[in-house]
Design a protein around this motif. Sequence first.
Motif, mmCIF file in Angstrom:
data_model
loop_
_atom_site.group_PDB
_atom_site.id
_atom_site.type_symbol
_atom_site.label_atom_id
_atom_site.label_comp_id
_atom_site.label_asym_id
_atom_site.label_seq_id
_atom_site.Cartn_x
_atom_site.Cartn_y
_atom_site.Cartn_z
ATOM 1 N N SER A 262 0.658 -1.378 0.000
ATOM 2 C CA SER A 262 0.078 0.110 -0.125
ATOM 3 C C SER A 262 0.747 1.290 0.101
ATOM 4 O O SER A 262 0.405 2.617 -0.352
ATOM 5 C CB SER A 262 -0.943 0.061 1.006
ATOM 6 N N LEU A 263 2.195 1.231 0.357
ATOM 7 C CA LEU A 263 3.167 2.383 0.484
ATOM 8 C C LEU A 263 3.360 2.784 -1.258
ATOM 9 O O LEU A 263 3.295 2.046 -1.910
ATOM 10 C CB LEU A 263 4.473 1.879 0.924
ATOM 11 N N SER A 264 3.284 4.265 -1.110
ATOM 12 C CA SER A 264 3.438 4.924 -2.442
ATOM 13 C C SER A 264 5.064 4.944 -2.570
ATOM 14 O O SER A 264 5.457 5.728 -3.662
ATOM 15 C CB SER A 264 3.156 6.283 -2.187
ATOM 16 N N PHE A 265 5.809 4.532 -1.949
ATOM 17 C CA PHE A 265 7.342 4.414 -2.296
ATOM 18 C C PHE A 265 7.917 2.899 -1.992
ATOM 19 O O PHE A 265 7.195 2.033 -1.256
ATOM 20 C CB PHE A 265 8.173 5.404 -1.365
ATOM 21 N N GLU A 338 -2.674 4.219 9.329
ATOM 22 C CA GLU A 338 -1.907 3.175 8.312
ATOM 23 C C GLU A 338 -2.648 1.739 8.712
ATOM 24 O O GLU A 338 -2.726 1.030 7.917
ATOM 25 C CB GLU A 338 -0.571 3.066 8.521
#
Length: 687
Positions: A262-265, A338
């Motif tokens: 789910s992280l954008s990085f 989160e």
Amino acid sequence: MSKYNLLFSSLEDIKLKSMTKANIKNLKKLGINSLYDLFYYFPKSYENSAVYKKIIDLRNNDSAIVKGKIISVNRKYLFNKKLMVTMNLVDDTGILELIWFNNKYIFSSIKVGDEIIVSSKAKVSSRIQMVNPSYKKTKDESILNKKMSLEPIYPLTKGINQNKLRSLIKDSIDKFGYLLQENIPLDFLYDNKIISRNKAITNIHFPENDDLLNLSIRRFTYEEIIVLEANILKNKFLVNKNNKKLYFTEDNKKLVKEYLASLSFELTNAQKKVITTIYKEIRNGKIINRLIQGDVGSGKTIVALIMMLYMAENNYQTCMMAPTEILAIQHYNNIINEFLKLNIRVELLTSSTKSKKRKEILNDLKDGKIDILIGTHSLINDDIVFSNLALTIIDEQHRFGVEQRNKLREKSQISNVIYMSATPIPRSLALTIYGDLDVSIIDELPSGRKKIKTKYIKDEEDILKMNKFCKTKLKEGTQMYVVAPLIEKSEKLAAKSSEEIFEEIKEDFPEFKVALLHGKIKNSEKDEIINAFKDKKYDILVSTSVIEVGINIPNANIMIIKSAERFGLSSLHQLRGRVGRSNQNGYCFLEATNNNEITEKRLSILEKTTDGFVISEEDLKLRNSGEIFGTRQSGISDLVLLDIVENIKEITEVKDFIQKYLEEKNGNIENEYLLFDMEYKKNKKEG
């Protein structure tokens, strides 16, 4: 070993004529309580070698030895009741006046007609003098044909002078020096060509020559490191040995994988390496005792979140302790956002938590209904009981005392602890202070992170240019921090207070909205001010260093630090890390009011680099190692000869040797003299 014990007996038990009650009292003022302490009370410097000269040949500031006969002895008390003893010494070329202050013993010990040798620096004007010279009654002419030995110079206290202390140490070494058995393991001693302990103790106090002095200093430098590291690593070895397979996890990672997806990085390689290392330790059932240190913005917190989520997924509780309520709230908000969708329950507990909510949290915590608890030092309170706490994260660990950290750790039988520090510590210091911890370094910043441009502001012209630049950026929509060194005005310090700077900024930037934040403001008001600044209701936030940790406002990309010379390099670097937290460039201005050579050298370092590890190394070089946080807890402040920066090679050699030695000996120290010294140093440190 029974004779070796005599080294550690009290001074009163030492059978030595010169060990009088008065001398013992004065030695104790210097922290000398045993024969061992006396032997290891090393000189701070040495007087230059002197050569024999006739009185007529003496020149001003000459270090010289003079032999002659005393022809007069006088004493008088000066207006301040200070005793002055004067003597005239003659040889076949002239008269030398000798002067001693506050030395009753000298008046009674030297008489008219005595032949003596004196050594000191000559003072030549209308008369030729020596003040407080060393002396010896002797008819031995051999001393006049060679250079005199280096004279040790010791730190003193009232009631004891250099001659008396030298005499005490020499008498003690002459009579009891044989007690000093070899405490360095022989393999290490021979492999590194280290001189013996007996030879070194004589030559560090009364060196025969420069070469033997240097070899003695080298020997005791190694000895200091060996005693320190053996204490640290022996304990670590036994803890690791006893803490294997104490718990079991099913190694579930489903939620962790969902979270990472789910992280954008993408995590950096440094972050992945630390996570993999901790995973492996947990799978093996090892008790974790690890320091994660990394620069500002390197992503330590994300590593902590992943490990907390992993433990929760495997049915264990975790907690995180932060040094301030602001930082604890920030961690909570990040985690709750989160983990809410992952069905992980996270709660926040601080001194501001309402009593009803607190009671609910305590009950649910005890019943195992809470997976992750975030808080401040409130977490160490006795009424906080966990169901199955298995991992504790301590953020900004140097801000907590040892007792606070241990108290939190004791709340679990599975006392896994991860310490985090955003103040990069030089590797040399980490090897010593944190020798009992496993150390992980995150030395890689996430991709896309912009560098912060730093400018040292020296004068009024620089200030005008800076203000003009800042106004332009503020009009473009960015926000700005202004950091003050003081909360309130001080008559003793030249620096301006946050209130004064607040008024100045309002005057210099009249078209912008300015807020004030400092440590004396109530927590609820602090939160309101920070949230208002985050919501762009203010353009400029004037604050003390309270914003050094825990403030994350990506739109604030300018920082002015007033009286920057009053902050340590690491603190300046930490403060600077509040800007440049977006895809925009960050700007930091270091405004100094005292532009001396030291200030220029320090602030120029920050202009040249944004690497926190480089900065911390430079900070260590500029400061005494005992000033670096935590050193008093570690024993570093007790060291005399070891230089943390210069002796990194020796530290590494010793650490590698001791680790191998303990593995071969199954954690035992077989050199009984080293073991005894380790215990004595440990007990002395603990008081």
